[in-house]
Design an enzyme around this catalytic site. Structure first.
Site, PDB file in Angstrom:
ATOM      1  CB  CYS A 192     -39.923 -25.975 -13.507  1.00  0.00           C
ATOM      2  SG  CYS A 192     -39.070 -24.279 -13.147  1.00  0.00           S
TER       3      CYS A 192
ATOM      4  CB  CYS B  57     -40.983 -22.935 -15.341  1.00  0.00           C
ATOM      5  SG  CYS B  57     -39.012 -23.134 -14.704  1.00  0.00           S
ATOM      6  CG  ASP B  58     -44.262 -25.067 -15.951  1.00  0.00           C
ATOM      7  OD1 ASP B  58     -44.352 -24.172 -16.775  1.00  0.00           O
ATOM      8  OD2 ASP B  58     -43.610 -26.339 -15.843  1.00  0.00           O
TER       9      ASP B  58
END
Ligand code: NAP
Length: 312
Positions: free
Chosen positions: A137, A140-141
């Site tokens: 992701c 997200c990261d």
């Protein structure tokens, strides 16, 4: 095991565009639906940056923003949402039983819209580096990799989207694909290919991950045509090779295909009369927010008509 008193007309399992649209339609049909949205409600679009292809948003809209608006819209008409995961279901008799954190709820009809989750590559060394450099992701990261070199694995729209998004942070993004034909739409491929920070390497597969004491340090890539190997340095890697449907909690009670995607029997009804399914948990072909929303609408209408026929 706690038994929850009332028998609901409809329980919706899973959120995302399919579930929220089903919730909106079921709520407007006065069926007082209850949704178990999952701990991470909103589904995969919560992990998507911009949605540019949902009609009605000429400037695009963020995935999480769209999910919040869909939820708010459904709740306005009476959808009740609990951000919990369903552990198991018993579909052997009606009303159906849905067990959530030790409590069992009952419903005359169930709509399954649990979507799909990312597939991991499974290369040597992957388990140890999950969360230490390897992710599925970018939304997200990605921000953890400012001015660092990262790779993205895959040749579909997800890989193009992840690679393009990562250029906001990374100094260089190398996109690795196992052949030279891309499943990605032309517009998304072109955008990635034209980006000065993105290099595309075809005919490469990750055979193993390399690490040092700080975490991921690189990968060994193999050319599937002749088995030759090369090393690439990277501190971040994003795997975008597709998804698998989330159906384990169904315990095999609904007919699926070999990959676990739920099969429709009649319109959106599954092999169990009274159980309907919509969205990515069914769809192996289109897998778009708009098609998931459309199928959620169909499932709610099918459930409503089926319930009406049962009460006649
Ligand atoms: P996908 O289209 O199925 O593409 C998966 C990619 O991963 C393919 O290039 C495949 O290679 C590769 N792959 C699969 N297994 C692999 C393995 N073991 N090792 C190396 N490579 C592997 O999946 P997706 O990109 O997640 O897209 C899914 C759906 O969502 C599509 O319909 C897509 O259009 C949609 N989507 C849309 C958007 C958007 O419009 N904004 C964004 C993301 C996704 P092969 O081609 O060689 O099989």
């Amino acid at each position: 095991m706690v038994e929850s008193g009332d028998v609901r007309e409809i329980i919706i399992i899973g959120s995302g565009p399919a579930g929220y649209t089903a919730g909106l339609y079921a709520a407007r049909a006065m069926l007082e639906p209850l949704m178990f949205a999952g701990y991470m409600s909103g589904g995969q679009l919560m992990l998507t940056s911009d949605i540019e292809n949902f009609p009605g948003y000429p400037k695009g809209i963020g995935g999480p923003e769209m999910m919040m608006e869909l939820r708010e819209q459904a709740e306005r008409f009476g959808l009740e949402v609990q951000d919990k995961n369903v552990d198991s279901v018993d579909l052997s008799s009606r009303p159906f039983a849905v067990t959530v954190e030790g409590e069992t709820f009952h419903a005359n009809a169930v709509i399954v819209s649990t979507g799909a989750e990312s597939i991991w590559l499974g290369a040597e060394g992957e388990e140890a580096q999950k969360g230490r450099g390897i992710s599925t992701c970018a939304t997200c990261d990605g921000a953890f990799f400012r001015e660092e070199e990262v790779i993205v694995v895959g040749g579909g729209d997800s890989a193009m989207e992840e690679a393009t998004f990562l250029t906001r942070f990374a100094s260089k993004v190398t996109l690795i694909h196992r052949r030279d034909v891309f499943r990605a739409s032309q517009v998304m491929y072109d955008r990635a290919a034209a980006h000065p920070k993105i290099e595309i390497k075809t005919f490469r597969q990750v055979s193993r991950w390399l690490s040092d004491d700080k975490g991921l340090s690189g990968a060994v890539l193999v050319d599937p045509r002749d088995g030759s190997e090369e090393e690439i340095a990277c501190t971040g890697a994003f795997i975008a090779i597709g998804h698998k449907p989330i159906t384990a909690f169904l315990g095999g009670q609904i007919e699926t295909d070999d990959e676990g995607y739920i099969l429709h029997r009649e319109h959106t009804m599954t092999s169990v009369p009274g159980v309907f399914a919509a969205g990515d948990v069914v769809d192996t072909r289109y897998r778009q927010a708009i098609t998931a929303a459309g199928m959620g609408c169909q499932a709610a209408i099918d459930a409503e008509r089926w319930l009406e026929a049962q009460h006649d």
